[in-house]
Scaffold this active site. Structure first.
Site, PDB file in Angstrom:
ATOM      1  N   THR A  59      54.489  29.710 -46.241  1.00 11.95           N
ATOM      2  CA  THR A  59      54.042  29.551 -47.515  1.00 11.95           C
ATOM      3  C   THR A  59      54.787  28.848 -48.447  1.00 11.95           C
ATOM      4  O   THR A  59      53.987  28.555 -49.007  1.00 11.95           O
ATOM      5  CB  THR A  59      53.556  30.745 -47.942  1.00 11.95           C
ATOM      6  OG1 THR A  59      52.825  32.090 -47.386  1.00 11.95           O
ATOM      7  CG2 THR A  59      52.775  31.167 -49.122  1.00 11.95           C
ATOM      8  N   GLN A 113      60.270  55.574 -34.660  1.00  8.96           N
ATOM      9  CA  GLN A 113      59.236  54.557 -35.593  1.00  8.96           C
ATOM     10  C   GLN A 113      59.403  54.484 -37.013  1.00  8.96           C
ATOM     11  O   GLN A 113      58.839  54.195 -37.852  1.00  8.96           O
ATOM     12  CB  GLN A 113      57.555  55.385 -35.298  1.00  8.96           C
ATOM     13  CG  GLN A 113      57.670  55.864 -33.747  1.00  8.96           C
ATOM     14  CD  GLN A 113      55.955  56.415 -33.560  1.00  8.96           C
ATOM     15  OE1 GLN A 113      55.575  56.609 -34.463  1.00  8.96           O
ATOM     16  NE2 GLN A 113      56.053  56.506 -31.722  1.00  8.96           N
ATOM     17  N   CYS A 114      61.037  55.803 -37.147  1.00  9.60           N
ATOM     18  CA  CYS A 114      61.133  56.101 -38.829  1.00  9.60           C
ATOM     19  C   CYS A 114      62.430  54.855 -39.016  1.00  9.60           C
ATOM     20  O   CYS A 114      62.557  54.333 -38.160  1.00  9.60           O
ATOM     21  CB  CYS A 114      61.978  57.610 -38.421  1.00  9.60           C
ATOM     22  SG  CYS A 114      61.183  58.573 -38.374  1.00  9.60           S
TER      23      CYS A 114
HETATM   24  N1  ASP Z   1      51.464  33.476 -43.092  1.00 10.55           N
HETATM   25  C1  ASP Z   1      52.897  33.290 -43.632  1.00 10.55           C
HETATM   26  C2  ASP Z   1      54.183  33.091 -42.668  1.00 10.55           C
HETATM   27  O1  ASP Z   1      54.733  34.154 -42.109  1.00 10.55           O
HETATM   28  C3  ASP Z   1      53.663  33.309 -44.282  1.00 10.55           C
HETATM   29  C4  ASP Z   1      55.027  33.483 -45.066  1.00 10.55           C
HETATM   30  O2  ASP Z   1      54.854  32.416 -45.641  1.00 10.55           O
HETATM   31  O3  ASP Z   1      54.998  34.007 -46.039  1.00 10.55           O
HETATM   32  O4  ASP Z   1      54.351  32.081 -42.267  1.00 10.55           O
END
Ligand code: ASP
Length: 339
Positions: A15, A273-274
């Site tokens: 992102t 799982q914790c």
């Molecule tokens: N879907 C994106 C990724 O992992 C989410 C992010 O970048 O935070 O590449």
């Protein structure tokens, strides 16, 4: 004036460098570098010199793979002598897996490797990427810790202790069983962070490649035949996500299946799982039965660290017995040894 440190930034995708489009955020080559070029804070006196290398193709981290981890490690190794520190820009979704994998691949690391990213792209008004990247650069130059770390939301974590905990919030990562290394508040405060001694001879990298690994999350009423079928596939290791301190249902068929698989040389690791705490198969009879079936304790490792460790160990072509021993041995600070 002291010479500025030099930082290599490997931009793999995620992102932080994405661009808004009609279909949502997409990685676009050149966009991250252009965005940074237009932000004067990245050229502040206290920020080290940096060089950005955009990977081709830029990926969403859902597409990360053992092959990509190996390529990333080789890339850093090739530039190791030319830079003082390394930053990897990466999507948050699989960031903890990459951090864990790199921590095992790198041996004798004497420089920081910081992985960061963001929940909102750097080019957007409310992006968390600006603080994450500026702080990563600042910490890499002025507070170097020679580990594979994740920097996110004002905290520097030991990478192989992290897990992604929030899909939308800025506090995306958690280190459930190990304190943060650095807290970046008004002051940069060292919590568990220290620079470790490294041996002479420089960085070496280990091999990591594709292996047949699966995870099975236990739940009440699970049909043992499902497990039986899973273990019949060409499987080398299975991570069992168990209850509490490492307990499973007392289903004789299920336990028999597990025992037979361990005897065939499949590594079966017990992870809870914790999120917090450690597996202790001596705590209850339900856990003890797993240990009798040959199941190995995942102790307080995250599932991400266990998966990465299994990839790493299985890629070394060592014996089942040695792998079993190394799984419960602290290799890179990924687990708290039982004393
Ligand atoms: N879907 C994106 C990724 O992992 C989410 C992010 O970048 O935070 O590449």
């Amino acid at each position: 004036m002291a010479e500025k440190k030099r930082v290599y930034i490997a931009y793999t995708g995620g992102t932080i460098g994405m661009k808004p489009s009609v279909n949502g955020y997409i990685p676009v080559s050149g966009y991250l570098s252009e965005t940074i070029n237009n932000m004067s804070e990245f050229y502040h006196n206290d920020i080290p010199e940096f060089e950005i290398h955009e990977y081709d193709p830029l990926i969403d981290s859902a597409d990360m793979s053992p092959q990509a981890w190996q390529a990333l490690a080789v890339d850093i190794q090739q530039r190791y002598d030319k830079f003082d520190a390394f930053i990897i820009l990466h999507g948050t979704d699989t960031m903890s897996y990459t951090a864990s994998a790199l921590s095992f691949i790198f041996e004798n690391l004497s420089k920081p490797v910081i992985i960061t990213g963001s929940q909102i792209p750097l080019s957007q008004l409310r992006s968390d990427g600006r603080a994450n990247l500026l702080n990563s650069l600042y910490v890499a130059a002025h507070h170097p810790i020679n580990e594979v770390c994740i920097f996110f939301n004002n905290q520097l974590f030991r990478g192989n202790r992290t897990t992604k905990q929030h899909a939308n919030g800025f506090s995306a990562f958690l280190s459930p069983n190990y304190p943060v290394l650095i807290e970046a508040g008004i002051e940069i405060k060292y919590v568990a962070g220290t620079t470790q001694e490294s041996e002479e001879g420089g960085l070496t990298i280990g091999k990591i490649d594709q292996q047949s690994i699966a995870i099975l999350h236990l739940f009440p009423g699970l049909n043992w035949l499902v497990l039986d079928n899973l273990l019949k596939s060409p499987l080398q290791a299975l991570v069992l996500l168990t209850y509490g301190v490492g307990n499973a249902q007392q289903d004789a068929n299920l336990l028999k299946t597990l025992k037979a698989a361990s005897e065939r040389g499949i590594l079966i690791v017990n992870c809870s799982q914790c999120l917090q705490g450690s597996v202790n198969m001596d705590g209850y009879a339900t856990g003890h039965a797993l240990s009798d079936a040959g199941v190995i304790s995942g102790l307080d490792m995250t599932t991400e660290a266990v998966i990465a460790k299994l990839y790493y160990l299985l890629s070394q072509n060592e014996s089942y017995e040695l792998n079993k021993k190394r799984l419960i041995t602290d290799l890179r600070g990924e687990l708290t040894p039982v004393v």
